[in-house]
Design a protein around this motif. Structure first.
Motif, PDB file in Angstrom:
ATOM      1  N   GLN A 127       0.824  -1.201   0.000  1.00  0.00           N
ATOM      2  CA  GLN A 127       0.000   0.000   0.000  1.00  0.00           C
ATOM      3  C   GLN A 127       0.862   1.255   0.000  1.00  0.00           C
ATOM      4  O   GLN A 127       0.534   2.251  -0.652  1.00  0.00           O
ATOM      5  N   ARG A 128       1.965   1.216   0.725  1.00  0.00           N
ATOM      6  CA  ARG A 128       2.857   2.375   0.765  1.00  0.00           C
ATOM      7  C   ARG A 128       3.442   2.656  -0.611  1.00  0.00           C
ATOM      8  O   ARG A 128       3.509   3.814  -1.044  1.00  0.00           O
ATOM      9  N   LEU A 130       2.128   1.797  -3.505  1.00  0.00           N
ATOM     10  CA  LEU A 130       1.049   2.274  -4.367  1.00  0.00           C
ATOM     11  C   LEU A 130       0.779   3.760  -4.142  1.00  0.00           C
ATOM     12  O   LEU A 130       0.636   4.535  -5.090  1.00  0.00           O
ATOM     13  N   THR A 131       0.733   4.146  -2.882  1.00  0.00           N
ATOM     14  CA  THR A 131       0.460   5.543  -2.542  1.00  0.00           C
ATOM     15  C   THR A 131       1.551   6.459  -3.056  1.00  0.00           C
ATOM     16  O   THR A 131       1.276   7.525  -3.625  1.00  0.00           O
ATOM     17  N   THR A 132       2.793   6.051  -2.891  1.00  0.00           N
ATOM     18  CA  THR A 132       3.927   6.851  -3.364  1.00  0.00           C
ATOM     19  C   THR A 132       3.921   6.989  -4.875  1.00  0.00           C
ATOM     20  O   THR A 132       4.094   8.087  -5.428  1.00  0.00           O
ATOM     21  N   LEU A 134       1.361   6.606  -6.897  1.00  0.00           N
ATOM     22  CA  LEU A 134       0.196   7.362  -7.336  1.00  0.00           C
ATOM     23  C   LEU A 134       0.430   8.863  -7.174  1.00  0.00           C
ATOM     24  O   LEU A 134       0.041   9.657  -8.032  1.00  0.00           O
ATOM     25  N   THR A 135       1.082   9.247  -6.091  1.00  0.00           N
ATOM     26  CA  THR A 135       1.402  10.662  -5.876  1.00  0.00           C
ATOM     27  C   THR A 135       2.306  11.180  -6.989  1.00  0.00           C
ATOM     28  O   THR A 135       2.107  12.286  -7.513  1.00  0.00           O
ATOM     29  N   PHE A 179      -8.737   0.931  -4.756  1.00  0.00           N
ATOM     30  CA  PHE A 179      -7.604   1.718  -5.247  1.00  0.00           C
ATOM     31  C   PHE A 179      -7.882   2.327  -6.618  1.00  0.00           C
ATOM     32  O   PHE A 179      -7.454   3.443  -6.916  1.00  0.00           O
ATOM     33  N   HIS A 182     -10.045   5.324  -6.214  1.00  0.00           N
ATOM     34  CA  HIS A 182      -9.225   6.391  -5.610  1.00  0.00           C
ATOM     35  C   HIS A 182      -8.355   7.061  -6.659  1.00  0.00           C
ATOM     36  O   HIS A 182      -8.242   8.300  -6.692  1.00  0.00           O
ATOM     37  N   ALA A 183      -7.747   6.259  -7.528  1.00  0.00           N
ATOM     38  CA  ALA A 183      -6.896   6.812  -8.586  1.00  0.00           C
ATOM     39  C   ALA A 183      -7.710   7.659  -9.564  1.00  0.00           C
ATOM     40  O   ALA A 183      -7.270   8.740  -9.980  1.00  0.00           O
TER      41      ALA A 183
END
Length: 289
Positions: A127-128, A130-132, A134-135, A179, A182-183
């Motif tokens: 998840q970390r 993916l979040t990075t 995506l940012t 996800f 969210h994207a």
């Protein structure tokens, strides 16, 4: 009695003159809409093969506004990302000429950008990470879409620009994969921010209508999630996506094509058309006349 009759005839004659001559002497206003973008502009999924919303908006304007004659030019190419669309804006002479003389401009972009990103991260479990990632994607996308609008504005400084957001085509089939939604949401927020920073540019959201399909209530969407594959772990594989795009799916979104479960069908394009027309009436003076 004769005097009264004469007055009636004169009044009737004057009214007829005003109605049939004065009104008919007002020339129709000819306007040009130039549509640039990806498959949503091209009209992929439209069973009539008539250009999706670009054809429908022309018919709607010409039907609703008697004093306006609209023509449209469709510069949509399926599969193109924002960078590829921007490249055409910079290099295509015919597109640049059409944009220069346009009275209205529409843009569809972002769908292929986020699709490429998602395909690259379908197997990512962290998840970390993916979040990075995506940012980073959102920051790069913001630069790309800002460049696209800037370059179009350099060609045409005054025409209103209407920019469609994107939607989640797999929500009805994989509602448990949060996800992706969210994207899509972040992509739309970014586009909306860029559009708001541009003169006479307007964002049109289609996410809720086309993502949710017929599942319009909180209760129906909750039921959809309960029926989802409990073994998916909130994710989907590249194989799942490939099957879906090949027309395989246990559910159906009534506003998307049954052929690929990805692009709007005629009902979906009608939704886009109605939302576009609402924004055009709100922001274009010659549609209010």
């Amino acid at each position: 009695m004769s005097l009264i009759l004469l007055v009636i005839i004169l009044i009737g004659g004057y009214w007829s003159y005003q109605h049939f001559y004065t009104h008919e002497s007002v020339p129709a206003r000819h306007v040009q809409l130039t549509a640039v973008g990806d498959s949503l502009t091209y009209g992929m999924g439209d069973p009539t093969h008539d250009g999706g919303f670009t054809s429908l908006i022309r018919k709607k304007v010409n039907r609703q506004a008697n004093h306006v004659v609209m023509s449209t030019t469709n510069y949509g190419i399926s599969g193109q990302t924002t960078s590829q669309i921007n490249h055409r804006v910079l290099t295509s002479k015919s597109l640049r000429r059409s944009l220069k003389h346009a009275d209205v401009i529409t843009i569809t972009t972002g769908g292929n950008d986020v699709l490429h990103f998602l395909k690259q991260h379908l197997t990512t479990t962290s998840q970390r990470s993916l979040t990075t990632d995506l940012t980073g994607y959102v920051a790069a996308y913001k630069t790309r879409v800002a460049s696209l609008l800037t370059n179009i504005r350099r060609i045409n400084a005054g025409a209103p620009i209407f920019v469609f957001g994107i939607y989640n085509p797999v929500y009805v089939y994989f509602p448990q994969v949060a996800f992706i939604s969210h994207a899509i949401s972040l992509n739309n927020q970014t586009t909306k921010q860029v559009v708001a920073a541009n003169h006479r540019a307007y964002f049109i959201s289609i996410d809720h209508q086309l993502s949710d399909g017929q599942y319009t209530t909180t209760k129906s969407r909750a039921k959809l999630k309960r029926q989802a594959d409990p073994n998916s772990g909130g994710s989907m594989t590249a194989g799942d996506l490939a099957k879906l795009l090949n027309g395989t799916g246990t559910e159906s979104n009534r506003y998307l094509s049954n052929e690929d479960h990805f692009h709007p069908n005629k009902k979906g394009y009608q939704i886009m058309t109605n939302l576009l027309y609402q924004q055009m009436v709100r922001h274009i003076d010659w549609l209010k006349e």
